[in-house]
Structures are given as structure tokens and as C-alpha cells.
Design a protein around this motif. Structure first.
Motif, PDB file in Angstrom:
ATOM      1  N   ASP A  75       0.819  -1.223   0.000  1.00  0.00           N
ATOM      2  CA  ASP A  75       0.000   0.000   0.000  1.00  0.00           C
ATOM      3  C   ASP A  75       0.846   1.264   0.000  1.00  0.00           C
ATOM      4  O   ASP A  75       0.363   2.330  -0.368  1.00  0.00           O
ATOM      5  CB  ASP A  75      -0.874   0.058   1.270  1.00  0.00           C
ATOM      6  N   THR A  76       2.082   1.143   0.481  1.00  0.00           N
ATOM      7  CA  THR A  76       2.886   2.331   0.743  1.00  0.00           C
ATOM      8  C   THR A  76       4.314   2.101   0.293  1.00  0.00           C
ATOM      9  O   THR A  76       4.895   1.034   0.555  1.00  0.00           O
ATOM     10  CB  THR A  76       2.904   2.639   2.269  1.00  0.00           C
ATOM     11  N   THR A  97       2.335  -1.804  -8.603  1.00  0.00           N
ATOM     12  CA  THR A  97       1.575  -1.788  -7.345  1.00  0.00           C
ATOM     13  C   THR A  97       0.490  -0.717  -7.453  1.00  0.00           C
ATOM     14  O   THR A  97       0.495   0.079  -8.394  1.00  0.00           O
ATOM     15  CB  THR A  97       2.477  -1.404  -6.132  1.00  0.00           C
ATOM     16  N   ALA A  99       0.304   1.256  -4.817  1.00  0.00           N
ATOM     17  CA  ALA A  99       0.774   1.967  -3.619  1.00  0.00           C
ATOM     18  C   ALA A  99       0.777   3.479  -3.793  1.00  0.00           C
ATOM     19  O   ALA A  99       0.897   4.000  -4.893  1.00  0.00           O
ATOM     20  CB  ALA A  99       2.190   1.495  -3.279  1.00  0.00           C
TER      21      ALA A  99
END
Ligand code: FE
Length: 258
Positions: A75-76, A97, A99
Motif C-alpha cells: 500500500d505504501t 503496485t 501503492a
């Protein structure tokens, strides 16, 4: 020398909901290219990547991270600063991703020079830092580390593991074959960090301030983006050393030779 079983990563901390992983050494590292460390935090099955690195590392970091988590659960992504060895893979990472990227607000307008970047997915961290809540309820703190060396730089303190990710602070440059995962003998490690910190860090005024800030967090480990991870007694030894270090503009005459 890094043990064969550690080449593909090493778990630095683990409990039921949380782990902090060093993503391994580059087995095909090329002499003359700065060695880098990447880290992955997994909290309740969701991932945070720290300084995943430049374009030439992308395939290896994808492969290694995928051994621990599927990419769609990241996510990050955090960039400590703007250097190419930290962040030049940004467009590739945004592609594989979903992210969000966190980086100092100073670098928001520079990152698109590394490729096509959807700015809506890039979040600028304000000067004094911020906190990111993780799914299990504990936090990552984005801690200011400006001028060490980048003028807009952050560390990440992972409260749950007690590991402080420090970007270029604590970085080591090893002679070939001398790489280690951990710093267990600070005196033996000193020759690998001294020249780098004297030249790349801006001044003792900043290293001393940062050392006080870092000490106040009582980190169990200090994990830099290059070199080895400080643990046990080497954490305090490093913080004491950098608090007193004369560097950058303190030793300007020796850098300019006159
Ligand atoms: Fe850098």
C-alpha cells in the motif's frame, strides 16, 4: 561476506501481525555501483516498502519482495530522499503496485523526471514529519533527517519493531567481500563509514541534533540504505559517534583544499 542463506533477505523482526525484512544483497552487484539496502514492512498482511531503489535493481527487488508478499498488497512506498539509487524506479513501482508514495514535499516536482508519474499517488511529507497508521493499529513515524545528506530527507521509525530506517545516515561503503548484514563490532566498522559521513553530511550542528532525536526514540536497530544494520551495542556507539562528528562545512578547508 554475506551468508548464502541471507542473499535473498533476512527477517529483522517478526511477531504475529508484523514483520520487518531486509530484502537482501545483490548477488550480481557491479563494482562502482553504490550498494543499496531495501526493506519491507508487513503489517496484518499489508506491505510498506522503504527505498526500493533504482531502475537497475527493480527486477531483483520485485522478485525478493514477492517471496514475502504479493505486490498488490503493498500500500505504501517510502522514499527517504530524491537520489536515483533511492527513487529512480518510481514509475516502475507505480506500474506494478497500487501503492501511494511518501517523500519529502521538497521533491514532489523533481520525481517526474524519473518517468511518467501519477502525482495523485505521491504524497509530500511536510518538514516536521508525520505519522502513518498501520492496519494493526501501531504507527510508522516519518522523522525529519534534513541535511543528512539531502536537504529534504526523512527517516522511518517503526514503533512496533523499534527499528529506525535512516536512509543515508549510517551508510557504509565496504571493500569487496567485506559486506556484512549486521554491525556487531563498531570499531571494526568505523573505517567503512567515516569518509562517507565526513563528506556527505552537512555539519555537526545537524548530526548532533539528529543524534538527540534518534536517541529519544530508543531504537533497537538502525537500518541504513547502504551498508549494514546496527544492532545491540553498535546502535548507541553509532549515535555517540555521529553526535560528535565534524563533517561537511565544519571541515570545509580540507574539502576545498584551501
Ligand atoms: Fe543519497
Amino acid at each position: 561476506m554475506i551468508a548464502a542463506e541471507d542473499v535473498n533477505g533476512k527477517v529483522l523482526y517478526k511477531d504475529d501481525d508484523h514483520c520487518f525484512v531486509w530484502l537482501g544483497a545483490d548477488p550480481e552487484s557491479v563494482t562502482g555501483v553504490v550498494q543499496t539496502n531495501q526493506y519491507l514492512i508487513i503489517n496484518k498482511g499489508r506491505g510498506v516498502l522503504l527505498d526500493p531503489g533504482g531502475i537497475h535493481l527493480f527486477a531483483r527487488v520485485v522478485a525478493t519482495a514477492s517471496r514475502y508478499i504479493s505486490l498488490d498488497r503493498i500500500d505504501t512506498i517510502f522514499f527517504s530522499h530524491q537520489d536515483p539509487d533511492v527513487s529512480s524506479g518510481i514509475a516502475l513501482w507505480l506500474g506494478v503496485t497500487t501503492a501511494k508514495i511518501y517523500v519529502s514535499s521538497l521533491w514532489l516536482r523533481f520525481l517526474p523526471h524519473f518517468g511518467i508519474v501519477d502525482q495523485r499517488r505521491v504524497i509530500g511529507i511536510e518538514e516536521t514529519g508525520s505519522t502513518l497508521k498501520l492496519p494493526a493499529g501501531n504507527s510508522l513515524k516519518f522523522v525529519p533527517a534534513h541535511f543528512l545528506h539531502s536537504c529534504g530527507q526523512f527517516n522511518v521509525f517503526d514503533e512496533r519493531s523499534g527499528i529506525l530506517f535512516t536512509g543515508d545516515i549510517g551508510a557504509a561503503v565496504f571493500p569487496p567481500g567485506k559486506e556484512t548484514v549486521f554491525v556487531d563490532d563498531f570499531n571494526a566498522h568505523l573505517p567503512y563509514i567515516e569518509a562517507f559521513h565526513k563528506r556527505y553530511m552537512v555539519a555537526n550542528k545537524v548530526t548532533a541534533k539528529w543524534a538527540r532525536l534518534a536517541s529519544s526514540l530508543s531504537p533497537k536497530m538502525i537500518a541504513p540504505q547502504h551498508g549494514a544494520v546496527y544492532r545491540d551495542a553498535s546502535v548507541g556507539r553509532f549515535l555517540d559517534w555521529i553526535a560528535k562528528l565534524e563533517c561537511g562545512i565544519d571541515i570545509l578547508d580540507s574539502i576545498y583544499k584551501g
